[in-house]
Design an enzyme around this catalytic site. Structure first.
Site, PDB file in Angstrom:
ATOM      1  N   GLY A 134       0.851  -1.197   0.000  1.00  0.00           N
ATOM      2  CA  GLY A 134       0.000   0.000   0.000  1.00  0.00           C
ATOM      3  C   GLY A 134       0.880   1.237   0.000  1.00  0.00           C
ATOM      4  O   GLY A 134       0.494   2.299   0.507  1.00  0.00           O
ATOM      5  N   HIS A 143     -13.865  10.956  10.657  1.00  0.00           N
ATOM      6  CA  HIS A 143     -12.739  10.739   9.754  1.00  0.00           C
ATOM      7  C   HIS A 143     -12.885  11.538   8.466  1.00  0.00           C
ATOM      8  O   HIS A 143     -13.969  12.019   8.126  1.00  0.00           O
ATOM      9  CB  HIS A 143     -12.624   9.252   9.401  1.00  0.00           C
ATOM     10  CG  HIS A 143     -11.961   8.437  10.472  1.00  0.00           C
ATOM     11  ND1 HIS A 143     -12.636   7.972  11.569  1.00  0.00           N
ATOM     12  CD2 HIS A 143     -10.672   8.021  10.611  1.00  0.00           C
ATOM     13  CE1 HIS A 143     -11.795   7.297  12.353  1.00  0.00           C
ATOM     14  NE2 HIS A 143     -10.604   7.308  11.791  1.00  0.00           N
ATOM     15  N   LYS A 181     -12.218   7.630   3.572  1.00  0.00           N
ATOM     16  CA  LYS A 181     -12.158   6.353   4.298  1.00  0.00           C
ATOM     17  C   LYS A 181     -13.253   5.414   3.778  1.00  0.00           C
ATOM     18  O   LYS A 181     -14.411   5.816   3.674  1.00  0.00           O
ATOM     19  CB  LYS A 181     -12.323   6.606   5.797  1.00  0.00           C
ATOM     20  CG  LYS A 181     -12.189   5.370   6.648  1.00  0.00           C
ATOM     21  CD  LYS A 181     -12.050   5.738   8.121  1.00  0.00           C
ATOM     22  CE  LYS A 181     -11.981   4.503   9.007  1.00  0.00           C
ATOM     23  NZ  LYS A 181     -10.887   3.593   8.660  1.00  0.00           N
ATOM     24  N   ASN A 202      -5.026   0.898  15.530  1.00  0.00           N
ATOM     25  CA  ASN A 202      -4.538   2.274  15.643  1.00  0.00           C
ATOM     26  C   ASN A 202      -3.133   2.264  16.248  1.00  0.00           C
ATOM     27  O   ASN A 202      -2.920   1.683  17.304  1.00  0.00           O
ATOM     28  CB  ASN A 202      -5.481   3.111  16.520  1.00  0.00           C
ATOM     29  CG  ASN A 202      -5.368   4.588  16.213  1.00  0.00           C
ATOM     30  OD1 ASN A 202      -4.264   5.127  16.215  1.00  0.00           O
ATOM     31  ND2 ASN A 202      -6.482   5.234  15.939  1.00  0.00           N
ATOM     32  N   GLU A 218      -1.095  -1.625  -5.382  1.00  0.00           N
ATOM     33  CA  GLU A 218      -2.097  -2.583  -5.864  1.00  0.00           C
ATOM     34  C   GLU A 218      -1.688  -3.348  -7.119  1.00  0.00           C
ATOM     35  O   GLU A 218      -1.830  -4.548  -7.183  1.00  0.00           O
ATOM     36  CB  GLU A 218      -3.439  -1.881  -6.103  1.00  0.00           C
ATOM     37  CG  GLU A 218      -4.472  -2.836  -6.688  1.00  0.00           C
ATOM     38  CD  GLU A 218      -5.845  -2.673  -6.087  1.00  0.00           C
ATOM     39  OE1 GLU A 218      -6.237  -1.525  -5.852  1.00  0.00           O
ATOM     40  OE2 GLU A 218      -6.514  -3.700  -5.863  1.00  0.00           O
ATOM     41  N   ARG A 219      -1.150  -2.668  -8.115  1.00  0.00           N
ATOM     42  CA  ARG A 219      -0.864  -3.378  -9.362  1.00  0.00           C
ATOM     43  C   ARG A 219       0.566  -3.911  -9.430  1.00  0.00           C
ATOM     44  O   ARG A 219       1.016  -4.371 -10.461  1.00  0.00           O
ATOM     45  CB  ARG A 219      -1.171  -2.476 -10.565  1.00  0.00           C
ATOM     46  CG  ARG A 219      -2.665  -2.464 -10.897  1.00  0.00           C
ATOM     47  CD  ARG A 219      -3.092  -1.288 -11.727  1.00  0.00           C
ATOM     48  NE  ARG A 219      -2.951  -0.026 -11.008  1.00  0.00           N
ATOM     49  CZ  ARG A 219      -3.850   0.418 -10.112  1.00  0.00           C
ATOM     50  NH1 ARG A 219      -4.906  -0.287  -9.815  1.00  0.00           N
ATOM     51  NH2 ARG A 219      -3.649   1.565  -9.498  1.00  0.00           N
ATOM     52  N   GLY A 224      -0.342   4.730  -0.959  1.00  0.00           N
ATOM     53  CA  GLY A 224      -1.533   5.238  -0.279  1.00  0.00           C
ATOM     54  C   GLY A 224      -1.180   6.324   0.734  1.00  0.00           C
ATOM     55  O   GLY A 224      -0.008   6.668   0.917  1.00  0.00           O
TER      56      GLY A 224
END
Ligand SMILES: NC(=O)C1=CN([C@@H]2O[C@H](COP(=O)(O)OP(=O)(O)OC[C@H]3O[C@@H](n4cnc5c(N)ncnc54)[C@H](OP(=O)(O)O)[C@@H]3O)[C@@H](O)[C@H]2O)C=CC1
Ligand SMILES: O=C(O)C1=N[C@H](C(=O)O)C[C@H](O)C1
Length: 267
Positions: free
Chosen positions: A26, A151, A155, A123, A53-54, A29
């Site tokens: 990730g 948030h 999300k 968390n 992801e890819r 991200g």
């Protein structure tokens, strides 16, 4: 043969200690970017793979990662953990979406791999961990408890993993103390569905999504004539990094499944 202190091998200084090789899943991200930066800046850690992801998951194994950090998505994370366990790579997981069934599955996967560690924490913020502890401690003294988590609107899951865990901890503490269900006269026939939030083991959990927010949580407790509100705010994802780095450094010494960073903090 005796050895004098002069013959003894020198104790490695932190700078000479072997680096821990880290792969990040990730990596592009919001959290992954921050984790890559934090690992890169840490003198005792080496960022060896960044996978999104890819990308090919095998990159983390090919790069020799000893620890993988996963901040992906609830629908990807189980496959990633399975892969890491199969490859004998320790796993530090911040991705949400874990229930008892998922945790039991991971414990099962770990059974034939007693040397591998997986740490799952909803968390990594120290303040958030303390809030959970304080809430669980206080909740038995109040007839009513509700949780509000707030948030950023990107999300994908609700309620937050932190709120779900807080609710479960609070509910367990109340059950252990014999506290009855909170008073609530709401009638389904007189209410819009969802108006009272999600029911997590009897604790109402309300989720707010608001532009400008990062990650915030309030636990509201009420008794006759008084209320107690505990609130934690992560204004920046930097707030999660000390907890993530602590877990990366510690996971090699903690085989098996660990949930939360409480035990790493001595709580
Ligand atoms: N434990 C904690 O302290 C914290 C936990 N979180 C949790 O971490 C998770 C990630 O949050 P956030 O960073 O905001 O989310 P983002 O959507 O910003 O990042 C997730 C990244 O993972 C990528 N991704 C998805 N599937 C895979 C896969 N199979 N392999 C590799 N990469 C993949 C996504 O790619 P693409 O965009 O192309 O799909 C994306 O780049 C959430 O579950 C969140 O709740 C967040 C903050 C703190
Ligand atoms: O998605 C987020 O941002 C966060 N996710 C975690 C959660 O669901 O509890 C941790 C923190 O609240 C930020």
């Amino acid at each position: 043969m005796t050895t004098s202190p002069d013959d003894a091998p020198p104790t490695p200084t932190p700078a000479e200690a072997p680096l821990i090789s880290v792969g990040v899943l990730g990596a592009r991200g919001r959290m992954g970017t921050e984790v890559c930066r934090a690992v890169d800046e840490a003198e005792d850690l080496e960022l060896v793979a960044m996978v999104d992801e890819r990308d090919w998951l095998f990159n983390v194994a090919d790069a020799g990662a000893q620890v993988v950090v996963d901040f992906t998505r609830p629908d990807s994370v189980m496959e990633n953990i399975r892969f890491c366990i199969d490859q004998n790579i320790h796993c530090v997981v911040g991705t949400t979406g874990f229930d008892e069934q998922r945790l039991a599955t991971i414990a099962e996967w770990l059974r034939p791999k007693p040397e591998v560690g997986v740490l799952i924490a909803p968390n990594f913020g120290i303040g958030a961990v303390l809030l959970m502890r304080f809430a669980a401690e206080a909740a038995r003294f109040f007839p009513s408890v509700e949780i509000v988590e707030l948030h950023h609107p990107a999300k994908v899951d609700a309620p937050s993993g932190t709120a779900a865990r807080t609710a479960r901890l609070v509910a367990a503490a109340r059950r252990a103390a014999g506290v009855p269900a909170a008073p609530d006269a709401t009638r389904e026939s007189d209410s819009l569905p969802g108006a009272r939030g999600a029911d997590v083991e009897g604790i109402p959990v309300h989720a707010v999504r608001l532009t400008g927010l990062v990650a915030h949580q309030e636990v509201l407790m009420g008794s006759s004539g008084e209320t107690l509100t505990l609130r934690h705010d992560s204004y920046d994802r930097a707030s999660f990094m000390p907890g993530v780095l602590l877990a990366v450094r510690e996971i090699g010494n903690r085989p098996g499944l660990t949930v939360g960073i409480e035990s790493l903090l001595g709580l």
